[in-house]
Scaffold this active site. Sequence first.
Site, mmCIF file in Angstrom:
data_model
loop_
_atom_site.group_PDB
_atom_site.id
_atom_site.type_symbol
_atom_site.label_atom_id
_atom_site.label_comp_id
_atom_site.label_asym_id
_atom_site.label_seq_id
_atom_site.Cartn_x
_atom_site.Cartn_y
_atom_site.Cartn_z
ATOM 1 N N HIS A 104 0.816 -1.221 0.000
ATOM 2 C CA HIS A 104 0.000 0.000 0.000
ATOM 3 C C HIS A 104 0.848 1.269 0.000
ATOM 4 O O HIS A 104 0.313 2.373 -0.023
ATOM 5 C CB HIS A 104 -0.919 0.013 1.230
ATOM 6 C CG HIS A 104 -2.176 -0.771 1.017
ATOM 7 N ND1 HIS A 104 -2.318 -1.677 0.005
ATOM 8 C CD2 HIS A 104 -3.355 -0.771 1.677
ATOM 9 C CE1 HIS A 104 -3.517 -2.201 0.058
ATOM 10 N NE2 HIS A 104 -4.173 -1.665 1.058
ATOM 11 N N GLU A 294 -9.945 14.732 12.714
ATOM 12 C CA GLU A 294 -9.488 14.672 11.313
ATOM 13 C C GLU A 294 -10.408 15.559 10.486
ATOM 14 O O GLU A 294 -11.632 15.493 10.616
ATOM 15 C CB GLU A 294 -9.567 13.244 10.777
ATOM 16 C CG GLU A 294 -9.198 13.146 9.298
ATOM 17 C CD GLU A 294 -9.370 11.746 8.748
ATOM 18 O OE1 GLU A 294 -8.369 11.071 8.491
ATOM 19 O OE2 GLU A 294 -10.537 11.309 8.581
ATOM 20 N N GLU A 439 -6.232 16.425 3.796
ATOM 21 C CA GLU A 439 -6.505 15.707 5.054
ATOM 22 C C GLU A 439 -5.602 16.262 6.134
ATOM 23 O O GLU A 439 -4.396 16.401 5.927
ATOM 24 C CB GLU A 439 -6.217 14.213 4.901
ATOM 25 C CG GLU A 439 -7.224 13.490 4.038
ATOM 26 C CD GLU A 439 -6.995 11.990 3.999
ATOM 27 O OE1 GLU A 439 -7.739 11.330 3.258
ATOM 28 O OE2 GLU A 439 -6.069 11.499 4.679
ATOM 29 N N ARG A 441 -4.559 15.863 10.223
ATOM 30 C CA ARG A 441 -4.634 15.152 11.513
ATOM 31 C C ARG A 441 -3.541 15.689 12.433
ATOM 32 O O ARG A 441 -2.590 16.308 11.958
ATOM 33 C CB ARG A 441 -4.462 13.636 11.303
ATOM 34 C CG ARG A 441 -5.633 13.013 10.580
ATOM 35 C CD ARG A 441 -5.476 11.523 10.366
ATOM 36 N NE ARG A 441 -4.621 11.218 9.242
ATOM 37 C CZ ARG A 441 -4.339 9.977 8.848
ATOM 38 N NH1 ARG A 441 -4.829 8.945 9.499
ATOM 39 N NH2 ARG A 441 -3.561 9.770 7.811
HETATM 40 C C1 LIG Z 1 -5.574 4.083 1.463
HETATM 41 C C2 LIG Z 1 -4.373 4.228 2.348
HETATM 42 C C3 LIG Z 1 -4.529 4.828 3.584
HETATM 43 C C4 LIG Z 1 -3.413 4.990 4.428
HETATM 44 N N1 LIG Z 1 -3.600 5.555 5.645
HETATM 45 C C5 LIG Z 1 -2.562 5.704 6.485
HETATM 46 C C6 LIG Z 1 -2.732 6.270 7.770
HETATM 47 O O1 LIG Z 1 -3.843 6.597 8.182
HETATM 48 N N2 LIG Z 1 -1.632 6.439 8.553
HETATM 49 C C7 LIG Z 1 -0.390 6.045 8.139
HETATM 50 O O2 LIG Z 1 0.577 6.208 8.882
HETATM 51 N N3 LIG Z 1 -0.204 5.488 6.934
HETATM 52 C C8 LIG Z 1 -1.242 5.317 6.100
HETATM 53 N N4 LIG Z 1 -1.040 4.750 4.863
HETATM 54 C C9 LIG Z 1 0.334 4.394 4.476
HETATM 55 C C10 LIG Z 1 0.727 2.995 4.991
HETATM 56 O O3 LIG Z 1 0.735 2.971 6.401
HETATM 57 C C11 LIG Z 1 2.147 2.641 4.525
HETATM 58 O O4 LIG Z 1 2.252 2.752 3.150
HETATM 59 C C12 LIG Z 1 2.571 1.235 4.971
HETATM 60 O O5 LIG Z 1 3.965 1.073 4.757
HETATM 61 C C13 LIG Z 1 1.837 0.181 4.179
HETATM 62 O O6 LIG Z 1 1.973 -1.088 4.766
HETATM 63 P P1 LIG Z 1 2.054 -2.358 3.785
HETATM 64 O O7 LIG Z 1 1.831 -3.575 4.595
HETATM 65 O O8 LIG Z 1 1.196 -2.161 2.609
HETATM 66 O O9 LIG Z 1 3.594 -2.259 3.378
HETATM 67 P P2 LIG Z 1 4.275 -2.384 1.931
HETATM 68 O O10 LIG Z 1 3.745 -1.317 1.034
HETATM 69 O O11 LIG Z 1 4.182 -3.763 1.447
HETATM 70 O O12 LIG Z 1 5.773 -2.023 2.331
HETATM 71 C C14 LIG Z 1 6.125 -0.726 2.691
HETATM 72 C C15 LIG Z 1 7.571 -0.710 3.179
HETATM 73 O O13 LIG Z 1 7.648 -1.454 4.385
HETATM 74 C C16 LIG Z 1 8.624 -2.452 4.245
HETATM 75 N N5 LIG Z 1 8.222 -3.618 5.035
HETATM 76 C C17 LIG Z 1 7.047 -4.273 5.020
HETATM 77 N N6 LIG Z 1 7.107 -5.302 5.884
HETATM 78 C C18 LIG Z 1 8.337 -5.290 6.429
HETATM 79 C C19 LIG Z 1 9.019 -6.125 7.350
HETATM 80 N N7 LIG Z 1 8.446 -7.200 7.870
HETATM 81 N N8 LIG Z 1 10.296 -5.832 7.668
HETATM 82 C C20 LIG Z 1 10.902 -4.755 7.121
HETATM 83 N N9 LIG Z 1 10.315 -3.941 6.231
HETATM 84 C C21 LIG Z 1 9.044 -4.215 5.896
HETATM 85 C C22 LIG Z 1 8.653 -2.772 2.769
HETATM 86 O O14 LIG Z 1 9.840 -3.427 2.394
HETATM 87 C C23 LIG Z 1 8.549 -1.370 2.209
HETATM 88 O O15 LIG Z 1 9.773 -0.735 2.302
HETATM 89 C C24 LIG Z 1 -2.131 4.539 4.021
HETATM 90 C C25 LIG Z 1 -1.989 3.929 2.766
HETATM 91 C C26 LIG Z 1 -3.095 3.765 1.949
HETATM 92 C C27 LIG Z 1 -2.932 3.118 0.615
#
Ligand SMILES: Cc1cc2nc3c(=O)[nH]c(=O)nc-3n(C[C@H](O)[C@H](O)[C@H](O)COP(=O)(O)OP(=O)(O)OC[C@H]3O[C@@H](n4cnc5c(N)ncnc54)[C@H](O)[C@@H]3O)c2cc1C
Length: 575
Positions: A104, A294, A439, A441
């Site tokens: 994400h 928010e 947005e 917060r």
């Molecule tokens: C619709 C939407 C709403 C969002 N709302 C918020 C919000 O309210 N607050 C907020 O803070 N963020 C928000 N985000 C952002 C989100 O928290 C970050 O993008 C987060 O990194 C996504 O987690 P993921 O599991 O999809 O990680 P990925 O996109 O799969 O990975 C992101 C990063 O984390 C690393 N990573 C993942 N797992 C591990 C692990 N086990 N060890 C080491 N590195 C790892 C990956 O290698 C990469 O570098 C939002 C994103 C979206 C799309």
Amino acid sequence: MSDDTAQKHSRGLSRRRLMQGAAAAGVAAWIPFEQIPAAQAALPTPPSFPGGIPLFQQSYKNWSGAIAVDGVWTCTPSNPAQVVTLANWARANGWRLRAKGSSHNWSPLSLAVDGSDAAKVVLVDTKTNLTAISVDTATSRVRVQTGATMLAMMTALENSGLGLTASPAPGDLTVGGVLAIDGHGTAVPKTGETKPAGHTYGSISNLVQQITAVVWNAATSSYVLKTYNRNDVEAGALMAHVGRSFITEVVLQAGANQRLRCQSWFNVPATELFANSTSGRTFSSYLNSAGRVEAIWFPFTSNPWLKVWSVAPSKPLLSRQVNSPYNYTFSDNLPQSIFDLSAQIVSSNPANTPSFGDLNYNIVAAGLVTTLTYDIWGWSKNLLLYVRPSTLRVTANGYAILCKRADVQRVIQEFTFRYSTRLNDYRNQGKYPMNGPVEIRVTGLDKPGDVGATRSPQMSALRPRPDHPEWDCAVWLDILTLPGTPYADVFYAEMEQWIYSNYSSYADVRPEWSKGWGYTASGAWTSTPVIDTTVPNTFRTGYPVNDNWDSARAMLDILDPARVFSSAFVDRLLL
Ligand SMILES: Cc1cc2nc3c(=O)[nH]c(=O)nc-3n(C[C@H](O)[C@H](O)[C@H](O)COP(=O)(O)OP(=O)(O)OC[C@H]3O[C@@H](n4cnc5c(N)ncnc54)[C@H](O)[C@@H]3O)c2cc1C
């Protein structure tokens, strides 16, 4: 009905971006891509790949659709020991690994926007098998493998009478993905509020008590699993590592679960909510009365969607009890008219942007009433998780402005005034760069003492500045727009320059790692001065040299000297 109840490019548009934008706008479901097993893949398999770990090729696409790469080697280890095996294989063969959670993230931490760093990379899917969760009620802590989703973890906590004060809004993010980028929600103490034990107003990274990573062991010349306690020097770098490590498991602190009430308001004009004023229904007044706020403000509309959460041990008379998360179904199941209009805006008719703002506003205003969600109450998880992946796919910039609580209203007033003024200037030139909402917060900072610790996550945007103890909170500012919208990058670059210069006299600016920052007219993450100087400097100023940006980078190098866990962009940022 009373007010209380019835809330009521400059660079041209390339064909690729246009198609991305239209596709992103038109697809409402988040579907994992087909897996092509290694034996049937067209490309030669990675050499000597360890047996017993399922390996396949799969398209990688991040949530916004702006990063899309076909045929990326991906594997599903069944336990942390297999991740160690993978790390030793990768080092021996000159390959790299990257943890893959829910994909994400907006920023190119995993793969470059053009996919140019996908060769000799295996993505390590954590969501399939690394999902164990156990709660220790004696310490109010949860031990969780990093592929578990936030929803799964928060559900386990709830089942044990525990919860969090704030969390990112989607529940399908993985714990590992959230920790990598110091994921945050929205909460500061309301006036007179005492922080309950085990809770923080900072990021999820600030809840870490123990962290297990795959790290280099110089004595055995191999990668091993190692567990660090919160106050260990290594933990400082690992708690928010921005994609430069592999975390397999963490122990997070939690506290007694709370019931929350969330009221939505649509009757406070932006001119009042964001006013330069100490009286009236300002953003700060809601922070003072409830602490958790928010604002979502659609472009060219007058009244933002204001959500105000308050701690409410028993159900207020007019609230509706909810027993599960994702209650704003109208924003997760948008009507086709939204997708049609968004595709038109990106491809041919940007002047529809004001109508798009109105349509979004009307959907929310009507949805809050028809779904009876303008005043809801329940356990914290059911109120804190409110975004599903099927919501409209947008891209976003993101900054945390560290400041005094007394300056929050000023930060917001200056930002919203600048934003709306420039948006109108662009409109007068027939340009509509921003079509999604602003947005806003506000959170507290990552005070280690919140969880009885002394060490901070060094690269968290919420790391307190020791030389500015009066900066006790952060205003998170995001502007959303559809991927591929003409002039978006120019607008984002302009706003970023303004943000850095405007706040320098009384606050500090940090990037939101997961989102867009470092803009030029060529896009996000392209500004050399921001990436190489401005951002590192904010994690240097005020900190001792053995506990700052450079020491965090150096520690991550010690823990992974072969840079097995890195990517082109992470190398650029942290080399
Ligand atoms: C619709 C939407 C709403 C969002 N709302 C918020 C919000 O309210 N607050 C907020 O803070 N963020 C928000 N985000 C952002 C989100 O928290 C970050 O993008 C987060 O990194 C996504 O987690 P993921 O599991 O999809 O990680 P990925 O996109 O799969 O990975 C992101 C990063 O984390 C690393 N990573 C993942 N797992 C591990 C692990 N086990 N060890 C080491 N590195 C790892 C990956 O290698 C990469 O570098 C939002 C994103 C979206 C799309």
